[in-house]
Design an enzyme around this catalytic site. Structure first.
Site, PDB file in Angstrom:
ATOM      1  N   CYS A  42       0.820  -1.258   0.026  1.00 58.40           N
ATOM      2  CA  CYS A  42      -0.140  -0.037  -0.088  1.00 58.40           C
ATOM      3  C   CYS A  42       0.998   1.044   0.043  1.00 58.40           C
ATOM      4  CB  CYS A  42      -0.852  -0.068   1.246  1.00 58.40           C
ATOM      5  SG  CYS A  42      -2.129   1.343   1.257  1.00 58.40           S
ATOM      6  N   ASP A  44       0.416   3.782   1.756  1.00 58.98           N
ATOM      7  CA  ASP A  44       0.500   4.289   3.131  1.00 58.98           C
ATOM      8  C   ASP A  44       1.762   4.594   3.412  1.00 58.98           C
ATOM      9  OD1 ASP A  44       0.085   4.651   6.059  1.00 58.98           O
ATOM     10  OD2 ASP A  44      -1.893   4.093   5.597  1.00 58.98           O
ATOM     11  N   ARG A  46       2.908   5.025   6.159  1.00 53.05           N
ATOM     12  CA  ARG A  46       3.195   4.185   7.612  1.00 53.05           C
ATOM     13  C   ARG A  46       3.661   2.855   7.342  1.00 53.05           C
ATOM     14  NH1 ARG A  46      -2.544   4.826  10.153  1.00 53.05           N
ATOM     15  NH2 ARG A  46      -3.004   4.253   7.892  1.00 53.05           N
ATOM     16  N   HIS A  98      -2.256  -3.927   5.014  1.00 57.02           N
ATOM     17  CA  HIS A  98      -2.150  -3.467   6.519  1.00 57.02           C
ATOM     18  C   HIS A  98      -3.382  -3.171   7.148  1.00 57.02           C
ATOM     19  CE1 HIS A  98      -2.672   1.054   5.837  1.00 57.02           C
ATOM     20  NE2 HIS A  98      -2.250   0.633   4.822  1.00 57.02           N
ATOM     21  N   CYS A 101      -6.060   0.258   6.787  1.00 59.71           N
ATOM     22  CA  CYS A 101      -5.828   0.884   5.360  1.00 59.71           C
ATOM     23  C   CYS A 101      -7.094   1.559   5.093  1.00 59.71           C
ATOM     24  CB  CYS A 101      -5.966  -0.391   4.369  1.00 59.71           C
ATOM     25  SG  CYS A 101      -5.595   0.174   2.621  1.00 59.71           S
TER      26      CYS A 101
END
Length: 196
Positions: A42, A44, A46, A98, A101
């Site tokens: 992803c 993302d 993080r 994750h 999400c």
């Protein structure tokens, strides 16, 4: 608009630190890219692939997009898979989603977000396929379950891609892994493994 000179400074400090620890690191890195792993994850911020699996630059070939989707119409993702398998000869492809999400959460509601709605349709399809499973899941766990189902479905899409099918037909060593990462504890959990 603010300047990003602090990032250039941080980069300089990072490069100096790496050179201090391993004087030949960048010389070796510049000569060849030969990772054994393709990571499809992803976007993302993080979930930085190399960091969460503890590998340095050069060890993981990475493709990231919203909600780690592997769509058969996404030539960008499929080109990455092709290059990784045919040119780099990776031995492992990891699809890592994750919990928490944002893409999965957005696909679960009925709001309109604009252009991304087209992308989220892939996840909405998974919600429809597993509607009964999700309906029988406690509401507070549905998003996590959909994150896991999304990883499993995207892993199937990798396995069904012409690139991976061809690699297996040719007897190449290639194993597919479906993983889920928890931002809350920093741990990865194995969901599925496919090999031929």
């Amino acid at each position: 608009m603010s300047d990003l000179d602090h990032l250039i400074k941080q980069n300089s400090e990072w490069a100096a630190n790496v050179k201090q620890q391993d004087p030949d690191f960048f010389n070796r890195l510049s000569k060849q890219q030969k990772p054994k792993i393709l990571w499809i994850g992803c976007s993302d911020s993080r979930v930085p692939a190399n960091q969460i699996i503890g590998l340095p630059p050069g060890e993981v070939f990475v493709h990231r997009n919203i909600a780690n989707v592997v769509a058969h119409s996404d030539l960008n993702c499929l080109s990455v898979v092709h290059y990784a398998v045919e040119v780099l000869a990776v031995e492992h492809i990891i699809v890592c989603g994750h919990y928490g999400c944002g893409g999965v959460a957005a696909a679960m509601d009925d709001a309109q977000y604009g252009l991304i709605d087209n992308w989220l349709h892939h996840i909405k399809d998974i919600s429809r396929i597993y509607a009964e499973t999700l309906a029988n899941t406690p509401k507070e766990k549905r998003a996590d379950v959909l994150c896991e189902l999304n990883v499993r479905e995207q892993l199937k899409n990798v396995a069904e891609s012409s690139v991976v099918k061809k690699a297996w037909e040719q007897g190449k060593e290639l194993t597919l892994h479906g993983w889920i990462y928890s931002i809350k504890d920093g741990l990865i959990r194995k969901l599925e493994r496919i090999e031929k």
